[in-house]
Motif scaffolding. Structure first.
Motif, PDB file in Angstrom:
ATOM      1  N   VAL A  35      47.185  33.742  34.620  1.00  0.00           N
ATOM      2  CA  VAL A  35      48.269  33.125  35.393  1.00  0.00           C
ATOM      3  C   VAL A  35      48.206  33.459  36.879  1.00  0.00           C
ATOM      4  O   VAL A  35      49.132  33.161  37.629  1.00  0.00           O
ATOM      5  N   THR A  36      47.129  34.091  37.310  1.00  0.00           N
ATOM      6  CA  THR A  36      46.939  34.404  38.730  1.00  0.00           C
ATOM      7  C   THR A  36      45.534  33.944  39.140  1.00  0.00           C
ATOM      8  O   THR A  36      44.628  33.873  38.300  1.00  0.00           O
ATOM      9  N   PRO A 179      37.286  38.324  45.420  1.00  0.00           N
ATOM     10  CA  PRO A 179      38.195  38.211  44.269  1.00  0.00           C
ATOM     11  C   PRO A 179      39.635  38.079  44.736  1.00  0.00           C
ATOM     12  O   PRO A 179      40.029  38.654  45.752  1.00  0.00           O
ATOM     13  N   ALA A 180      40.413  37.312  44.005  1.00  0.00           N
ATOM     14  CA  ALA A 180      41.858  37.240  44.207  1.00  0.00           C
ATOM     15  C   ALA A 180      42.510  38.171  43.182  1.00  0.00           C
ATOM     16  O   ALA A 180      41.822  38.943  42.491  1.00  0.00           O
ATOM     17  N   LEU A 181      43.821  38.106  43.047  1.00  0.00           N
ATOM     18  CA  LEU A 181      44.542  39.070  42.201  1.00  0.00           C
ATOM     19  C   LEU A 181      43.978  39.127  40.785  1.00  0.00           C
ATOM     20  O   LEU A 181      43.707  40.208  40.246  1.00  0.00           O
ATOM     21  N   GLY A 182      43.813  37.963  40.161  1.00  0.00           N
ATOM     22  CA  GLY A 182      43.300  37.950  38.791  1.00  0.00           C
ATOM     23  C   GLY A 182      41.912  38.550  38.680  1.00  0.00           C
ATOM     24  O   GLY A 182      41.586  39.230  37.696  1.00  0.00           O
ATOM     25  N   GLY A 183      41.070  38.295  39.686  1.00  0.00           N
ATOM     26  CA  GLY A 183      39.728  38.869  39.688  1.00  0.00           C
ATOM     27  C   GLY A 183      39.755  40.378  39.805  1.00  0.00           C
ATOM     28  O   GLY A 183      38.994  41.085  39.119  1.00  0.00           O
ATOM     29  N   TRP A 184      40.645  40.888  40.675  1.00  0.00           N
ATOM     30  CA  TRP A 184      40.760  42.347  40.805  1.00  0.00           C
ATOM     31  C   TRP A 184      41.291  42.975  39.516  1.00  0.00           C
ATOM     32  O   TRP A 184      40.899  44.093  39.151  1.00  0.00           O
ATOM     33  N   VAL A 185      42.171  42.263  38.821  1.00  0.00           N
ATOM     34  CA  VAL A 185      42.673  42.769  37.537  1.00  0.00           C
ATOM     35  C   VAL A 185      41.525  42.897  36.537  1.00  0.00           C
ATOM     36  O   VAL A 185      41.394  43.916  35.832  1.00  0.00           O
ATOM     37  N   ILE A 186      40.671  41.867  36.467  1.00  0.00           N
ATOM     38  CA  ILE A 186      39.534  41.912  35.546  1.00  0.00           C
ATOM     39  C   ILE A 186      38.606  43.075  35.897  1.00  0.00           C
ATOM     40  O   ILE A 186      38.152  43.815  35.017  1.00  0.00           O
ATOM     41  N   ILE A 187      38.338  43.259  37.191  1.00  0.00           N
ATOM     42  CA  ILE A 187      37.483  44.363  37.622  1.00  0.00           C
ATOM     43  C   ILE A 187      38.104  45.706  37.241  1.00  0.00           C
ATOM     44  O   ILE A 187      37.419  46.607  36.729  1.00  0.00           O
ATOM     45  N   ALA A 188      39.415  45.851  37.472  1.00  0.00           N
ATOM     46  CA  ALA A 188      40.093  47.105  37.146  1.00  0.00           C
ATOM     47  C   ALA A 188      40.065  47.381  35.643  1.00  0.00           C
ATOM     48  O   ALA A 188      39.834  48.522  35.215  1.00  0.00           O
ATOM     49  N   VAL A 189      40.281  46.341  34.842  1.00  0.00           N
ATOM     50  CA  VAL A 189      40.262  46.514  33.387  1.00  0.00           C
ATOM     51  C   VAL A 189      38.856  46.892  32.923  1.00  0.00           C
ATOM     52  O   VAL A 189      38.687  47.782  32.073  1.00  0.00           O
TER      53      VAL A 189
END
Length: 209
Positions: A35-36, A179-189
């Protein structure tokens, strides 16, 4: 801790309770990427000092501002690039399914609570992330190299592939890709769960684990 089955055989090693909880949290966090926006590509030039930009989401592509995507497609037309038409990009139908499946699989691994499935999930996640970046690069390559030979503006030897990550000068435009927010979330996970797998691997070597 390691348990024993009847007959004295050792049962598969179990994940630590804190690891299982962290894995559930990481798997659920992946849903944020649905959703981001995952990625942002921006363009700046003297005639566009405010810049143009587009966001790549899991299921669509949108302009940073309402008319940005139309403006980018207009510029692309003059140099022979194909228009960016989200409905013609099959990955935008597959990425949401892949993210949801990966999230669900992560929760299942936490429920199973075994180290082997965790290692397999992290490897699958890593390969998926690498494959996604490779596909993104291929998409940019196709758009930037396969140009219309009858375009209004033609510069021999010039291609217009945007950078995968970072900045790049394309004629008088400075292109950026991050990366945008969703991309950074994937990287962090991915980093979190990789650290988790390494920690569990080390724990498995301790006496009594």
């Amino acid at each position: 801790m390691m348990t024993r089955r009847p007959g004295g055989r050792e049962a598969p090693t179990l994940l630590h309770q804190s690891s299982r909880l962290l894995l559930v949290g990481a798997a659920l966090a992946l849903l944020i990427a649905l959703v981001t926006p995952l990625w942002h590509i921006g363009l700046k030039a003297p005639q566009y000092p405010e810049g143009l930009g587009m966001y790549i989401w899991a299921s669509r592509i949108t302009g940073e501002k309402p008319q940005d995507l139309n403006s980018i497609n207009g510029l692309n037309h003059y140099i022979g690039m194909k228009p960016i038409q989200p409905e013609s990009i099959p990955e935008l139908r597959l990425i949401p399914i892949a993210l949801a499946a990966l999230s669900g699989a992560g929760i299942l691994v936490a429920v199973i609570g075994r180290r082997g499935p965790l290692y397999a999930w992290v490897i699958l996640f890593t390969l998926g992330a690498i494959g996604g970046l490779a596909d993104f690069w291929k998409w940019g390559y196709d758009y930037g190299h396969n140009l219309n030979p009858h375009a209004a503006i033609q510069i021999p030897g010039m291609t217009y592939q945007p950078p995968l990550v970072g900045t790049k000068q394309l004629l008088n435009f400075r292109a950026t890709s991050w990366p945008a927010l969703g991309g950074w979330v994937i990287i962090a996970v991915l980093l979190t769960t990789a650290f988790l797998a390494v920690s569990e691997r080390r724990r498995s070597r301790l006496p009594g684990s």
